[in-house]
Design a protein around this motif. Structure first.
Motif, PDB file in Angstrom:
ATOM      1  N   GLY A 251      21.450 -41.451  -0.522  1.00 47.55           N
ATOM      2  CA  GLY A 251      20.607 -41.450  -1.605  1.00 47.55           C
ATOM      3  C   GLY A 251      20.364 -40.151  -2.486  1.00 47.55           C
ATOM      4  N   THR A 252      20.830 -38.954  -1.982  1.00 56.11           N
ATOM      5  CA  THR A 252      20.699 -37.807  -2.850  1.00 56.11           C
ATOM      6  C   THR A 252      21.697 -38.033  -4.137  1.00 56.11           C
ATOM      7  N   TYR A 253      23.188 -38.610  -3.783  1.00 52.56           N
ATOM      8  CA  TYR A 253      23.765 -38.594  -5.189  1.00 52.56           C
ATOM      9  C   TYR A 253      23.342 -39.697  -5.929  1.00 52.56           C
ATOM     10  N   ILE A 254      22.970 -40.827  -5.303  1.00 49.47           N
ATOM     11  CA  ILE A 254      22.420 -42.099  -6.252  1.00 49.47           C
ATOM     12  C   ILE A 254      21.268 -41.569  -7.106  1.00 49.47           C
ATOM     13  N   ARG A 255      20.407 -40.886  -6.484  1.00 55.47           N
ATOM     14  CA  ARG A 255      19.123 -40.592  -7.282  1.00 55.47           C
ATOM     15  C   ARG A 255      19.628 -39.446  -8.515  1.00 55.47           C
ATOM     16  N   ARG A 256      20.321 -38.407  -7.911  1.00 58.41           N
ATOM     17  CA  ARG A 256      20.988 -37.467  -8.993  1.00 58.41           C
ATOM     18  C   ARG A 256      21.429 -38.160 -10.355  1.00 58.41           C
ATOM     19  N   LEU A 257      22.514 -39.140 -10.022  1.00 53.48           N
ATOM     20  CA  LEU A 257      23.171 -39.728 -11.231  1.00 53.48           C
ATOM     21  C   LEU A 257      22.146 -40.527 -11.718  1.00 53.48           C
ATOM     22  N   GLU A 258      21.324 -41.432 -11.295  1.00 52.58           N
ATOM     23  CA  GLU A 258      20.387 -42.000 -11.820  1.00 52.58           C
ATOM     24  C   GLU A 258      19.458 -41.168 -12.913  1.00 52.58           C
ATOM     25  N   LYS A 259      19.121 -39.913 -12.463  1.00 53.66           N
ATOM     26  CA  LYS A 259      18.444 -39.077 -13.176  1.00 53.66           C
ATOM     27  C   LYS A 259      19.286 -38.592 -14.513  1.00 53.66           C
ATOM     28  N   GLN A 260      20.613 -38.182 -14.249  1.00 50.00           N
ATOM     29  CA  GLN A 260      21.398 -37.919 -15.309  1.00 50.00           C
ATOM     30  C   GLN A 260      21.586 -38.827 -16.150  1.00 50.00           C
ATOM     31  N   MET A 261      21.782 -40.245 -15.960  1.00 52.48           N
ATOM     32  CA  MET A 261      21.899 -41.276 -16.739  1.00 52.48           C
ATOM     33  C   MET A 261      20.671 -41.538 -17.582  1.00 52.48           C
ATOM     34  N   MET A 262      19.364 -41.425 -17.080  1.00 58.20           N
ATOM     35  CA  MET A 262      18.165 -41.515 -17.883  1.00 58.20           C
ATOM     36  C   MET A 262      18.196 -40.125 -18.764  1.00 58.20           C
ATOM     37  N   LEU A 263      18.421 -39.092 -18.571  1.00 64.60           N
ATOM     38  CA  LEU A 263      18.623 -38.151 -19.352  1.00 64.60           C
ATOM     39  C   LEU A 263      19.496 -38.309 -20.568  1.00 64.60           C
ATOM     40  N   ALA A 264      20.438 -38.728 -20.317  1.00 63.42           N
ATOM     41  CA  ALA A 264      21.520 -39.081 -21.092  1.00 63.42           C
ATOM     42  C   ALA A 264      21.270 -40.185 -22.207  1.00 63.42           C
ATOM     43  N   ALA A 265      20.454 -41.125 -21.692  1.00 67.26           N
ATOM     44  CA  ALA A 265      19.696 -42.065 -22.497  1.00 67.26           C
ATOM     45  C   ALA A 265      18.811 -41.602 -23.734  1.00 67.26           C
ATOM     46  N   GLU A 266      18.136 -40.666 -22.929  1.00 70.06           N
ATOM     47  CA  GLU A 266      16.869 -40.196 -23.698  1.00 70.06           C
ATOM     48  C   GLU A 266      17.667 -39.333 -25.027  1.00 70.06           C
ATOM     49  N   ASP A 267      18.746 -38.700 -24.493  1.00 65.66           N
ATOM     50  CA  ASP A 267      19.391 -37.803 -25.742  1.00 65.66           C
ATOM     51  C   ASP A 267      20.016 -38.629 -26.714  1.00 65.66           C
ATOM     52  N   MET A 268      20.308 -39.837 -26.413  1.00 64.02           N
ATOM     53  CA  MET A 268      21.270 -40.816 -27.057  1.00 64.02           C
ATOM     54  C   MET A 268      22.721 -40.552 -26.867  1.00 64.02           C
ATOM     55  N   GLU A 269      22.985 -40.224 -25.835  1.00 66.48           N
ATOM     56  CA  GLU A 269      24.422 -39.833 -25.427  1.00 66.48           C
ATOM     57  C   GLU A 269      24.694 -41.338 -24.405  1.00 66.48           C
ATOM     58  N   TYR A 270      24.792 -42.358 -25.287  1.00 66.13           N
ATOM     59  CA  TYR A 270      24.878 -43.587 -24.669  1.00 66.13           C
ATOM     60  C   TYR A 270      26.290 -43.923 -24.022  1.00 66.13           C
ATOM     61  N   GLU A 271      27.334 -43.106 -24.347  1.00 64.77           N
ATOM     62  CA  GLU A 271      28.833 -43.203 -23.816  1.00 64.77           C
ATOM     63  C   GLU A 271      28.531 -42.464 -22.460  1.00 64.77           C
ATOM     64  N   LYS A 272      27.959 -41.398 -22.304  1.00 67.86           N
ATOM     65  CA  LYS A 272      27.885 -40.695 -20.920  1.00 67.86           C
ATOM     66  C   LYS A 272      26.934 -41.520 -20.109  1.00 67.86           C
ATOM     67  N   ALA A 273      25.868 -42.077 -20.576  1.00 66.71           N
ATOM     68  CA  ALA A 273      24.878 -42.675 -19.801  1.00 66.71           C
ATOM     69  C   ALA A 273      25.692 -44.060 -19.288  1.00 66.71           C
ATOM     70  N   GLY A 274      26.591 -44.601 -20.070  1.00 71.28           N
ATOM     71  CA  GLY A 274      27.256 -45.893 -19.769  1.00 71.28           C
ATOM     72  C   GLY A 274      28.322 -45.435 -18.631  1.00 71.28           C
TER      73      GLY A 274
ATOM     74  N   ARG B 291      26.382 -45.111 -15.318  1.00 71.76           N
ATOM     75  CA  ARG B 291      26.018 -46.437 -14.915  1.00 71.76           C
ATOM     76  C   ARG B 291      26.858 -46.838 -14.059  1.00 71.76           C
ATOM     77  N   ASP B 292      28.133 -46.750 -14.517  1.00 70.50           N
ATOM     78  CA  ASP B 292      29.253 -47.298 -13.824  1.00 70.50           C
ATOM     79  C   ASP B 292      29.650 -46.523 -12.557  1.00 70.50           C
ATOM     80  N   ASP B 293      29.475 -45.200 -12.649  1.00 72.17           N
ATOM     81  CA  ASP B 293      29.600 -44.352 -11.408  1.00 72.17           C
ATOM     82  C   ASP B 293      28.518 -45.034 -10.422  1.00 72.17           C
ATOM     83  N   ILE B 294      27.324 -44.985 -10.832  1.00 71.25           N
ATOM     84  CA  ILE B 294      26.295 -45.616  -9.648  1.00 71.25           C
ATOM     85  C   ILE B 294      26.954 -46.890  -9.317  1.00 71.25           C
ATOM     86  N   GLY B 295      27.159 -47.973  -9.961  1.00 70.68           N
ATOM     87  CA  GLY B 295      27.836 -49.232  -9.578  1.00 70.68           C
ATOM     88  C   GLY B 295      28.944 -49.030  -8.576  1.00 70.68           C
ATOM     89  N   ALA B 296      29.796 -48.193  -8.931  1.00 71.26           N
ATOM     90  CA  ALA B 296      30.934 -47.701  -8.011  1.00 71.26           C
ATOM     91  C   ALA B 296      30.558 -47.534  -6.755  1.00 71.26           C
TER      92      ALA B 296
END
Length: 658
Positions: free
Chosen positions: A208-231, A234-239
């Motif tokens: 749970g710790t790692y999933i939540r940490r990656l989700e938080k990083q994904m949201m921050l990347a999306a807010e900063d419009m770093e869409y490639e990093k967010a993508g 997202r793929d890492d979380i799916g893996a």
């Protein structure tokens, strides 16, 4: 067959205290180890009339010739000492679980500078974190492939790692982002170790710790419009989620537990273990055993717990262990498990709910494993028994040879003469008692003389150990305190000695035994050409039918000894080549070094050869041959050892190691 009353301790000699006891046979070999809250009460049970004992117990006490004990302070200490002695002595009448197959583990080699993720089987190594066991190796590789996106830990072998480091280029995984490439310095050793620790934590169930940490990083990347990093996140979380889905949720409360179930009959028992971490089945393994001692379900559970957690690190013991029956000394076993873990462990029988349902599933697996094992093993037991009986009949032995030792000689044109000894008990190899010998007393291709020497050395050691062991002492102490009562590795005689060879080798072996006054061990030889069995003093061989199970067993014993000797001889030859003057010849690799040594027999003979003679060796050109001659001429032969006190040249005494 011994009379138990002949070695029964006198009244009052046995203390009324917790302790561990050992029964030994006439050769001082430990055949049974047990523990007791009260040694006096427990040992008294063994010296009842034989008719009132369980048949297996009666067999054990009549095989034994002495009993000794060690007093301990607590029941937990007795449990620990019993386990360590069972591992040390491997007693024939104790329950010993055997893996019903070789299970692969996912291992992280934290004992290396750059930890590596890999599939491992066999004995566990110190400093390596293990996860599993898994049913199939491909399941591990699929999981690792998914997780390397998030935790790009090294997976390459040591050779690949060194080659990449020397070339300055990472392997394919480094280019596609599934390895952090520590070989070329993309990350520091500390950063790579941190990745390996995060990988291990995720596999241990802290997901749970790692999933939540990656989700938080994904949201921050999306807010900063770093869409490639967010993508990518997202793929890492799916893996990671797909990796988690490969092990189904079986307990909704994210429990860490091991579930142990039994299936047994009068002769055998099967154990199945499910390792549940974070509510998911992270591994499964199974054991089977012959019931060589009178033991109930509680005893089988206790032995399983000892084997499962006896050599594991503390973090391998979960908070909860669910079993089908509680051991007799439940408090002592629970205290032992808690000590192994470093915190409290719950040992109990599940009564209802999901845990009881899962325990029933584990029990069904145990029942299926027992049925499968009996199907596979029935023919094996029958075949081995028939093979031993056929050997006894063919060689006119009084009983079946339950312990067979086979000897073989190996050398290369008279150089590096070695011998091997392999041991088969009950028709099965006992690899822990294999031995190898160096033979230095003489040179030349004299297998007969070599066989005489190695048989003499092996059985001189047997007589020495037999004499050294001493008699039983009521206090559990033998005459030699250094030995602690444990017979050494040559203390057990075989019923049959097999030599690889014909009539000359058999005669040499028999002569060596006769010179030592040993007349109760049978000797035979198996000649390779026609697979004839030779007996001492007989002019004609014993010819067993080609379809004979006895002949097949003798062939297997002989071939095992031959392979063991060949491996040892090759290892010695390789060491000799590596330390030879040929190492300084430029462009001369191991293959051509071996070819030279094989062609000439030794470096000494090679030094006497001409350039033309060296060129006759396949693969040797004139330029290389000239370099060999120059190198050997410049390398002075090793000087003989000199006694500094007398100035005399010291000679090899012809001894060897075994």
């Amino acid at each position: 067959m011994a009379d138990p009353s002949s070695y029964r301790p006198k009244p009052g000699q046995i203390p009324d205290s917790p302790g561990v006891y050992r029964f030994r046979d006439e050769h001082r070999r430990v055949i049974y180890v047990g523990k007791a809250k009260s040694l006096r009460q427990r040992l008294a049970n063994y010296f009842q009339p034989l008719t009132s004992l369980h048949p297996r117990t009666a067999t054990m006490v009549t095989t034994a010739a002495s009993v000794e004990w060690t007093v301990v302070s607590t029941e937990v200490e007795a449990l620990q000492l019993e386990y360590s002695w069972i591992k040390e002595y491997d007693p024939r009448f104790n329950v010993k679980y055997r893996d019903d197959k070789s299970y692969p583990y996912l291992a992280v080699t934290m004992n290396e500078e750059f930890p590596r993720v890999q599939v491992m089987r066999g004995h566990k190594k110190k400093g390596v974190r293990y996860f599993g066991p898994y049913a199939h190796a491909w399941a591990i590789r699929e999981t690792v492939d998914l997780m390397l996106r998030v935790f790009p830990v090294r997976t390459c072998s040591a050779g690949v790692f060194r080659n990449a480091a020397s070339a300055g280029r990472p392997c394919l995984l480094g280019y596609i982002g599934k390895c952090s490439a520590p070989c070329v310095g993309r990350v520091t050793p500390e950063e790579h170790r941190e990745l390996a620790e995060e990988f291990s934590d995720f596999m241990a169930g802290r997901t749970g710790t790692y999933i939540r940490r990656l989700e938080k990083q994904m949201m921050l990347a999306a807010e900063d419009m770093e869409y490639e990093k967010a993508g990518r996140l997202r793929d890492d979380i799916g893996a990671l989620r797909r990796a988690m889905e490969k092990s189904a949720v079986v307990l909704a409360d994210a429990t860490d537990a091991d579930l142990i179930a039994l299936a047994e009959d009068e002769l055998e028992a099967a154990v199945q273990i499910f390792h549940v971490r974070g509510g998911r089945v992270r591994g499964q393994r199974g054991w089977v055993t012959d019931k060589v001692e009178a033991v109930d379900s509680a005893g089988l559970v206790e032995h399983a717990l000892q084997q499962l957690y006896g050599e594991e690190s503390g973090d391998a013991v979960p908070k909860e262990v669910l079993v089908p029956a509680l051991p007799d000394d439940t408090d002592a076993v629970t205290a032992w498990l808690s000590g192994r873990r470093g915190s409290n462990v719950s040992l109990r029988i599940p009564q209802r709910g999901d845990k009881k349902d899962l325990m029933e599933t584990v029990a069904r697996n145990a029942q299926q494993a027992l049925v499968l094992h009996k199907t596979k093993r029935a023919s094996d037991l029958t075949t081995r028994s028939r093979a031993l009986e056929e050997i006894a009949d063919a060689l006119d032995l009084d009983s079946a040879p339950l312990r067979i030792e086979c000897f073989d000689i190996s050398h290369l044109q008279g150089e590096d003469v070695v011998a091997s000894m392999v041991v088969f008990e009950d028709g099965l190899p006992r690899k822990s008692e294999y031995r190898r010998f160096q033979i230095k007393g003489f040179e030349g291709q004299d297998d007969v003389r070599s066989m005489h020497e190695v048989i003499g050395r092996r059985f001189r050691r047997y007589l020495a150990e037999k004499e050294k062991t001493g008699e039983w002492d009521p206090e559990g102490v033998v005459e030699d305190p250094e030995e602690s009562g444990r017979p050494r590795r040559f203390a057990y005689p075989p019923q049959l000695v097999v030599v690889d060879g014909g009539q000359p080798q058999v005669a040499a072996a028999r002569r060596a035994l006769d010179e030592l006054g040993i007349d109760d061990i049978a000797v035979c030889g198996l000649a390779k050409r026609l697979e004839e069995v030779w007996l001492p003093g007989d002019d004609d061989p014993v010819v067993l039918p080609r379809s004979s199970e006895g002949l097949y067993l003798l062939q297997r014993v002989r071939d095992t000894a031959h392979d063991f000797a060949i491996r040892y001889q090759r290892s010695k030859r390789t060491k000799r080549i590596r330390t030879s003057p040929l190492d300084v010849v430029p462009g001369l690799g191991d293959t051509r070094k071996r070819a030279l040594i094989k062609h000439f027999g030794s470096v000494k003979r090679l030094r006497q050869a001409t350039i033309e003679q060296i060129c006759e060796v396949p693969g040797m050109g004139r330029k290389t041959a000239e370099a060999v001659v120059v190198a050997l001429a410049q390398a002075a032969p090793a000087a003989p050892a000199v006694n500094t006190a007398t100035g005399e040249i010291m000679e090899d005494d012809g001894g060897g190691t075994a």
